[in-house]
Write a protein that holds these residues in place. Sequence first.
Motif, PDB file in Angstrom:
ATOM      1  N   ARG A   1       0.652   1.729  -1.093  1.00 32.84           N
ATOM      2  CA  ARG A   1      -0.259   1.684   0.059  1.00 32.84           C
ATOM      3  C   ARG A   1      -0.429   0.248   0.543  1.00 32.84           C
ATOM      4  NH1 ARG A   1      -5.142   5.707  -2.005  1.00 32.84           N
ATOM      5  NH2 ARG A   1      -3.982   7.674  -1.793  1.00 32.84           N
ATOM      6  N   MET A   2      -0.516  -0.677  -0.389  1.00 31.61           N
ATOM      7  CA  MET A   2      -0.643  -2.082   0.001  1.00 31.61           C
ATOM      8  C   MET A   2       0.589  -2.552   0.763  1.00 31.61           C
ATOM      9  SD  MET A   2      -2.445  -4.066  -3.192  1.00 31.61           S
ATOM     10  CE  MET A   2      -2.422  -5.606  -2.281  1.00 31.61           C
ATOM     11  N   LYS A   3       1.772  -2.167   0.285  1.00 33.84           N
ATOM     12  CA  LYS A   3       3.000  -2.568   0.968  1.00 33.84           C
ATOM     13  C   LYS A   3       3.070  -1.954   2.366  1.00 33.84           C
ATOM     14  CE  LYS A   3       5.761  -3.401  -3.185  1.00 33.84           C
ATOM     15  NZ  LYS A   3       6.929  -2.989  -4.002  1.00 33.84           N
ATOM     16  N   ALA A   4       2.630  -0.693   2.477  1.00 31.35           N
ATOM     17  CA  ALA A   4       2.597  -0.062   3.795  1.00 31.35           C
ATOM     18  C   ALA A   4       1.604  -0.777   4.709  1.00 31.35           C
ATOM     19  CB  ALA A   4       2.228   1.417   3.665  1.00 31.35           C
ATOM     20  N   LYS A   5       0.452  -1.162   4.145  1.00 32.76           N
ATOM     21  CA  LYS A   5      -0.552  -1.877   4.927  1.00 32.76           C
ATOM     22  C   LYS A   5      -0.029  -3.247   5.356  1.00 32.76           C
ATOM     23  CE  LYS A   5      -4.082  -0.374   5.398  1.00 32.76           C
ATOM     24  NZ  LYS A   5      -4.672   0.483   6.453  1.00 32.76           N
ATOM     25  N   LEU A   6       0.709  -3.895   4.467  1.00 29.03           N
ATOM     26  CA  LEU A   6       1.296  -5.189   4.808  1.00 29.03           C
ATOM     27  C   LEU A   6       2.272  -5.042   5.970  1.00 29.03           C
ATOM     28  CD1 LEU A   6       1.692  -8.192   4.236  1.00 29.03           C
ATOM     29  CD2 LEU A   6       3.436  -7.572   2.558  1.00 29.03           C
ATOM     30  N   GLY A   7       3.096  -3.982   5.935  1.00 31.44           N
ATOM     31  CA  GLY A   7       4.004  -3.723   7.057  1.00 31.44           C
ATOM     32  C   GLY A   7       3.249  -3.479   8.345  1.00 31.44           C
ATOM     33  N   GLU A   8       2.121  -2.777   8.243  1.00 31.35           N
ATOM     34  CA  GLU A   8       1.288  -2.521   9.422  1.00 31.35           C
ATOM     35  C   GLU A   8       0.714  -3.822   9.968  1.00 31.35           C
ATOM     36  OE1 GLU A   8      -2.820  -0.096  10.564  1.00 31.35           O
ATOM     37  OE2 GLU A   8      -1.799   0.276   8.672  1.00 31.35           O
TER      38      GLU A   8
ATOM     39  N   GLN B   1      -9.211  -0.860  -2.445  1.00 30.48           N
ATOM     40  CA  GLN B   1     -10.054  -1.451  -1.397  1.00 30.48           C
ATOM     41  C   GLN B   1      -9.213  -2.053  -0.283  1.00 30.48           C
ATOM     42  OE1 GLN B   1     -12.646  -4.484  -2.830  1.00 30.48           O
ATOM     43  NE2 GLN B   1     -13.680  -4.792  -0.869  1.00 30.48           N
ATOM     44  N   LEU B   2      -8.186  -2.800  -0.632  1.00 32.69           N
ATOM     45  CA  LEU B   2      -7.337  -3.424   0.374  1.00 32.69           C
ATOM     46  C   LEU B   2      -6.557  -2.389   1.154  1.00 32.69           C
ATOM     47  CD1 LEU B   2      -6.075  -6.494  -1.651  1.00 32.69           C
ATOM     48  CD2 LEU B   2      -7.517  -6.559   0.364  1.00 32.69           C
ATOM     49  N   ALA B   3      -6.119  -1.354   0.483  1.00 24.28           N
ATOM     50  CA  ALA B   3      -5.330  -0.328   1.160  1.00 24.28           C
ATOM     51  C   ALA B   3      -6.160   0.426   2.188  1.00 24.28           C
ATOM     52  CB  ALA B   3      -4.764   0.660   0.139  1.00 24.28           C
ATOM     53  N   LYS B   4      -7.492   0.483   2.001  1.00 23.02           N
ATOM     54  CA  LYS B   4      -8.364   1.218   2.925  1.00 23.02           C
ATOM     55  C   LYS B   4      -8.941   0.319   4.018  1.00 23.02           C
ATOM     56  CE  LYS B   4      -9.830   4.750  -0.405  1.00 23.02           C
ATOM     57  NZ  LYS B   4     -10.981   5.330  -1.135  1.00 23.02           N
ATOM     58  N   ALA B   5      -8.554  -0.935   4.051  1.00 23.98           N
ATOM     59  CA  ALA B   5      -9.102  -1.865   5.042  1.00 23.98           C
ATOM     60  C   ALA B   5      -8.795  -1.394   6.459  1.00 23.98           C
ATOM     61  CB  ALA B   5      -8.537  -3.261   4.818  1.00 23.98           C
TER      62      ALA B   5
ATOM     63  N   ALA C   1      -0.052 -10.447   0.766  1.00 29.41           N
ATOM     64  CA  ALA C   1       1.164 -10.777   0.020  1.00 29.41           C
ATOM     65  C   ALA C   1       0.811 -11.293  -1.372  1.00 29.41           C
ATOM     66  CB  ALA C   1       1.985 -11.811   0.787  1.00 29.41           C
ATOM     67  N   ALA C   2      -0.228 -12.130  -1.464  1.00 29.60           N
ATOM     68  CA  ALA C   2      -0.658 -12.652  -2.759  1.00 29.60           C
ATOM     69  C   ALA C   2      -1.184 -11.539  -3.655  1.00 29.60           C
ATOM     70  CB  ALA C   2      -1.727 -13.731  -2.564  1.00 29.60           C
ATOM     71  N   ASN C   3      -1.967 -10.624  -3.088  1.00 22.66           N
ATOM     72  CA  ASN C   3      -2.511  -9.517  -3.875  1.00 22.66           C
ATOM     73  C   ASN C   3      -1.428  -8.540  -4.295  1.00 22.66           C
ATOM     74  OD1 ASN C   3      -5.670  -9.439  -4.095  1.00 22.66           O
ATOM     75  ND2 ASN C   3      -5.235 -10.278  -2.082  1.00 22.66           N
ATOM     76  N   ILE C   4      -0.434  -8.352  -3.427  1.00 22.48           N
ATOM     77  CA  ILE C   4       0.678  -7.477  -3.792  1.00 22.48           C
ATOM     78  C   ILE C   4       1.447  -8.067  -4.970  1.00 22.48           C
ATOM     79  CG2 ILE C   4       2.950  -6.685  -3.030  1.00 22.48           C
ATOM     80  CD1 ILE C   4       1.730  -6.127  -0.300  1.00 22.48           C
ATOM     81  N   ALA C   5       1.678  -9.375  -4.931  1.00 25.92           N
ATOM     82  CA  ALA C   5       2.375 -10.023  -6.044  1.00 25.92           C
ATOM     83  C   ALA C   5       1.570  -9.870  -7.331  1.00 25.92           C
ATOM     84  CB  ALA C   5       2.601 -11.497  -5.724  1.00 25.92           C
ATOM     85  N   GLU C   6       0.241 -10.038  -7.238  1.00 23.14           N
ATOM     86  CA  GLU C   6      -0.619  -9.884  -8.410  1.00 23.14           C
ATOM     87  C   GLU C   6      -0.611  -8.444  -8.911  1.00 23.14           C
ATOM     88  OE1 GLU C   6      -5.310 -10.640  -9.646  1.00 23.14           O
ATOM     89  OE2 GLU C   6      -4.562 -11.213  -7.670  1.00 23.14           O
ATOM     90  N   ALA C   7      -0.661  -7.503  -7.961  1.00 20.96           N
ATOM     91  CA  ALA C   7      -0.654  -6.094  -8.340  1.00 20.96           C
ATOM     92  C   ALA C   7       0.677  -5.707  -8.971  1.00 20.96           C
ATOM     93  CB  ALA C   7      -0.929  -5.217  -7.113  1.00 20.96           C
TER      94      ALA C   7
END
Length: 235
Positions: A141-148, A12-16, A40-46
């Motif tokens: 995908r989350m890390k890529a989204k975070l960079g974006e 879900q977060l990656a498709k935001a 960042a918090a969700n990435i750490a949890e993931a």
Amino acid sequence: MSKQTILGRVTQLAKANINALLDQAEDPQKMLDQLIRDYAANIAEAEEAVAATLGNLRLMEQDHREDVDAAKEWGAKALAASRKADGLRAGGQGAEADRFDNLAKVALGRQLQSEKEARTAEPTIAAQTEVVAALRTGLDRMKAKLGELQAKRDELVARAKSAQARNTMTDAVKNIDVLDPTSELGRFEDKVRREEARALGKEELAASSLDAQFEQLDALGDQAEIEARLAALKG
């Protein structure tokens, strides 16, 4: 939290849609800062979920390898016991041969049990491997989204600072109009011109006073000449 829940949140977060979120935000910079913190918090949890799932998978793989190795080992022991029994039986030692055949049967039973355990674990290992792959993909995908998000935030801040600087410069230019006689520069120019006129007036006044003195001197000279000529006539 279950692996499926983590995977769903990752997906879900990656498709935001970041652009859509920005369009709805009253303060895009603050919203992006909050999104970055949330991501960042969700990435750490993931990452913790992926690490735990991967650890469980490695344990299952290790147990599977041990079962496979045990099956081979028990098979080798069964073969050795069977051959020993055959040799003893050929030598006329039937009772001893039967004992080794029984050992071979026990080893074969252990081999069969290890093979069953290995086969039972294989579907679970395959499923767990797919889960780990999906989690890793979602995490990437989350890390890529975070960079974006971080790049978008930096771009937004830079654009805001540039716009602010341009507005400040425009306001400053508007407040200084060199052609406006009512501006500070115009009033200063008028003051300079008045000082210049005053200086010219003083110079002109000083010149006029000097000319008058010379004219008075000339008049005194003429009077003396007149007196001298009159005396000459009388003499």
